[in-house]
Design an enzyme around this catalytic site. Sequence first.
Site, PDB file in Angstrom:
ATOM      1  CG  ASN A 149      37.932  66.069  59.711  1.00 42.69           C
ATOM      2  OD1 ASN A 149      39.054  66.490  59.464  1.00 42.69           O
ATOM      3  ND2 ASN A 149      37.720  64.981  60.436  1.00 42.69           N
ATOM      4  CB  CYS A 170      44.607  65.728  62.256  1.00 40.94           C
ATOM      5  SG  CYS A 170      43.798  64.150  61.905  1.00 40.94           S
ATOM      6  CG  HIS A 171      43.433  62.365  66.635  1.00 33.70           C
ATOM      7  ND1 HIS A 171      42.435  63.006  67.314  1.00 33.70           N
ATOM      8  CD2 HIS A 171      42.822  61.565  65.744  1.00 33.70           C
ATOM      9  CE1 HIS A 171      41.261  62.596  66.865  1.00 33.70           C
ATOM     10  NE2 HIS A 171      41.472  61.711  65.915  1.00 33.70           N
ATOM     11  CG  HIS A 201      42.410  62.322  57.281  1.00 31.35           C
ATOM     12  ND1 HIS A 201      41.050  62.536  57.322  1.00 31.35           N
ATOM     13  CD2 HIS A 201      42.849  62.544  58.541  1.00 31.35           C
ATOM     14  CE1 HIS A 201      40.687  62.875  58.548  1.00 31.35           C
ATOM     15  NE2 HIS A 201      41.762  62.888  59.300  1.00 31.35           N
ATOM     16  CE1 TYR A 258      41.811  62.139  51.901  1.00 25.95           C
ATOM     17  CE2 TYR A 258      41.149  60.393  53.401  1.00 25.95           C
ATOM     18  CZ  TYR A 258      41.344  61.733  53.133  1.00 25.95           C
ATOM     19  OH  TYR A 258      41.067  62.671  54.096  1.00 25.95           O
TER      20      TYR A 258
END
Length: 488
Positions: A149, A170-171, A201, A258
């Site tokens: 990241n 990413c997971h 994300h 976010y």
Amino acid sequence: MSFKIAIIGAGSVGFTKKLFTDILCVPEFKDIEFALTDLSEHNLQMIKAILDKIVESNKLPTKVTATTDRRKALEGARYVISCVRVGGLEAYADDIRIPLKYGIDQCVGDTICAGGILYGQRNIPVILDFCKDIRQVAAPGAKFLNYANPMAMNTWAAIEYGKVDTVGLCHGVQHGAEQIAEVLGAKSQSELDYICSGINHQTWFVDLRLNGRKIGKDELVAAFEAHPVYSQQEKLRIDVLKRFGVYSTESNGHLSEYLPWYRKRPDEITRWIDMSDWIHGETGGYLRHSTETRNWFETEFPQFLASAEKPIDPAKRSNEHASHILEALETGRVYRGHFNVKNTGVITNLPSDAIIESPGFVDRFGINMVSGITIPEACAATCISSINVQRMSVHAAISGDIDLLKLAVLHDPLVGAVSTPEEVWQMVDEMVVAQARWLPQYADAVPAAKERLANSKVKTREWEGAARRHVRSIEELRVEKAALKQAV
């Protein structure tokens, strides 16, 4: 098959071990070479000891090397995997501590918001160094798999400026799908089909099918609200689901960073988060978790080494994308996953230069994205806000333009909801000065920033945040783990 995989930042011991065992679950890969590299000789020797033990216990011909010489590790590598944290926990602590002085309360702070943007400034020059080495000494056409990241910024820089074949991994999608399958009562993960699309994300489950039956918003909301655990841990995500109509991949705590609506006032933070685990919104939660994990590993290393004697079990192969991508590319066995790539018509209502995360299929011909997806307007609007910040942040990191960096931070949704322009300007000066040794592109800007800080009249406060917890000692962790084990 015989080829070489280089892992940069291999001192991320737990994650490197997972990638290693996943890859060796592929029968054809037993003869490959893993080249580990890291700045820390100490960490390298620890992870090499663990991987050597795995190879020995499983009687494999796999070769493992470790060196602090990155170029040597990359020589001839067909695949390069990055899981670096530039500046380590020391710089990360500043990513959380300094914004708190200006009222910005972050849970993770490594992908977006003030902390994530500065993390990108530290990472991008290093990512470009990786790309240069890959072009010069890795195997022709080597693929760069970035796990580090801030995912979108790192991948953006590697593709646009590093000129290397790059995919970001990413997971978050897998974890979100696991939750959805659970609340819907699926007997196994295979019963759930989905299309998840957006940016890293901020990826959205825009189509859900359980055993072929389409799942709508109302059914999903009811399922989450009825769940005894997620109804408390994921209050913010459920609220976003109700308003947007689709579920987000990201954790309750990270998603709140976010969006400009949930973390801008201390009373709102405590209303929406859950303190049962760091990931649900705790102030500086991931920093605390990372610090405790490092301390625990250092102390309990003999235990980790002993566990490496267990046989590799393909049935326990994780859902991390890397091993499945390599298997598809090398054997032709098709793999479907969600990948971070440049948007070239993949998502119709996001900018073409953005790094998006969306479904794709992998085979011998490469990663083939599903094009023409349109995400809901509210999701697109939220993603675009972050994309604009990411774009400015990447350009600032490349140019060393501190004024552009300040504009990027100013346009971050949460920062803009909390701080004034004067506060943002001073905060960025303070962060750049504090992290100067990891920010070579801003070397010429540091003296003026120091002078501005010396003469500034902008007030700050010493604040631990709305929901801070102390870093637990090894003894506290032992007691807690023992209690959990006894409860099970």
